[in-house]
Design a protein around this motif. Structure first.
Motif, PDB file in Angstrom:
ATOM      1  N   SER A 187     -45.637 -31.075 -11.444  1.00  0.00           N
ATOM      2  CA  SER A 187     -46.970 -31.146 -10.864  1.00  0.00           C
ATOM      3  C   SER A 187     -46.909 -31.440  -9.371  1.00  0.00           C
ATOM      4  O   SER A 187     -47.739 -30.962  -8.618  1.00  0.00           O
ATOM      5  N   ARG A 205     -53.534 -22.926 -13.458  1.00  0.00           N
ATOM      6  CA  ARG A 205     -52.939 -23.346 -14.723  1.00  0.00           C
ATOM      7  C   ARG A 205     -53.986 -23.957 -15.645  1.00  0.00           C
ATOM      8  O   ARG A 205     -54.026 -23.655 -16.839  1.00  0.00           O
ATOM      9  N   ARG A 206     -54.868 -24.780 -15.079  1.00  0.00           N
ATOM     10  CA  ARG A 206     -55.926 -25.401 -15.885  1.00  0.00           C
ATOM     11  C   ARG A 206     -56.883 -24.349 -16.432  1.00  0.00           C
ATOM     12  O   ARG A 206     -57.314 -24.436 -17.584  1.00  0.00           O
ATOM     13  N   TYR A 207     -57.179 -23.324 -15.635  1.00  0.00           N
ATOM     14  CA  TYR A 207     -58.048 -22.234 -16.094  1.00  0.00           C
ATOM     15  C   TYR A 207     -57.346 -21.440 -17.195  1.00  0.00           C
ATOM     16  O   TYR A 207     -57.950 -21.100 -18.218  1.00  0.00           O
ATOM     17  N   ALA A 208     -56.079 -21.157 -17.007  1.00  0.00           N
ATOM     18  CA  ALA A 208     -55.316 -20.403 -18.001  1.00  0.00           C
ATOM     19  C   ALA A 208     -55.194 -21.172 -19.318  1.00  0.00           C
ATOM     20  O   ALA A 208     -55.194 -20.570 -20.391  1.00  0.00           O
ATOM     21  N   ASN A 209     -55.121 -22.490 -19.238  1.00  0.00           N
ATOM     22  CA  ASN A 209     -55.015 -23.315 -20.443  1.00  0.00           C
ATOM     23  C   ASN A 209     -56.363 -23.538 -21.116  1.00  0.00           C
ATOM     24  O   ASN A 209     -56.422 -24.141 -22.180  1.00  0.00           O
ATOM     25  N   GLY A 210     -57.439 -23.091 -20.468  1.00  0.00           N
ATOM     26  CA  GLY A 210     -58.764 -23.258 -21.050  1.00  0.00           C
ATOM     27  C   GLY A 210     -59.374 -24.624 -20.807  1.00  0.00           C
ATOM     28  O   GLY A 210     -60.355 -24.988 -21.450  1.00  0.00           O
ATOM     29  N   GLU A 211     -58.819 -25.380 -19.881  1.00  0.00           N
ATOM     30  CA  GLU A 211     -59.348 -26.707 -19.584  1.00  0.00           C
ATOM     31  C   GLU A 211     -60.661 -26.612 -18.807  1.00  0.00           C
ATOM     32  O   GLU A 211     -61.491 -27.519 -18.893  1.00  0.00           O
TER      33      GLU A 211
END
Length: 70
Positions: A39, A50-56
């Motif tokens: 990080s 990454r957060r968007y890709a993880n669905g967060e």
């Protein structure tokens, strides 16, 4: 009668236990390592992606934060 003077007696037992515990910690430490180092090397935009890709976060939140970063 044995007075535990062979190789330091009680102190030697303490040293062996200390070395054994230290060895276990050194061997197991990589298994419990967090992604903190990864990080730290990421840019804020990479973290956001990454957060968007993880669905967060959803697309609206992603676009808003991306705009704030740019």
């Amino acid at each position: 009668m044995h007075d535990f003077q062979f190789f330091g007696g009680g102190w030697m037992m303490f040293i062996w236990w200390f070395l054994l515990i230290a060895l276990v910690i050194v061997l197991l430490r990589p298994l419990f390592k967090t992604n903190q180092q990864e990080s730290e090397s990421e840019t804020p935009l990479e973290i956001l992606k990454r957060r968007y890709a993880n669905g967060e976060i959803d697309q609206e939140e992603f676009e808003k934060r991306k705009k704030d970063l740019m």
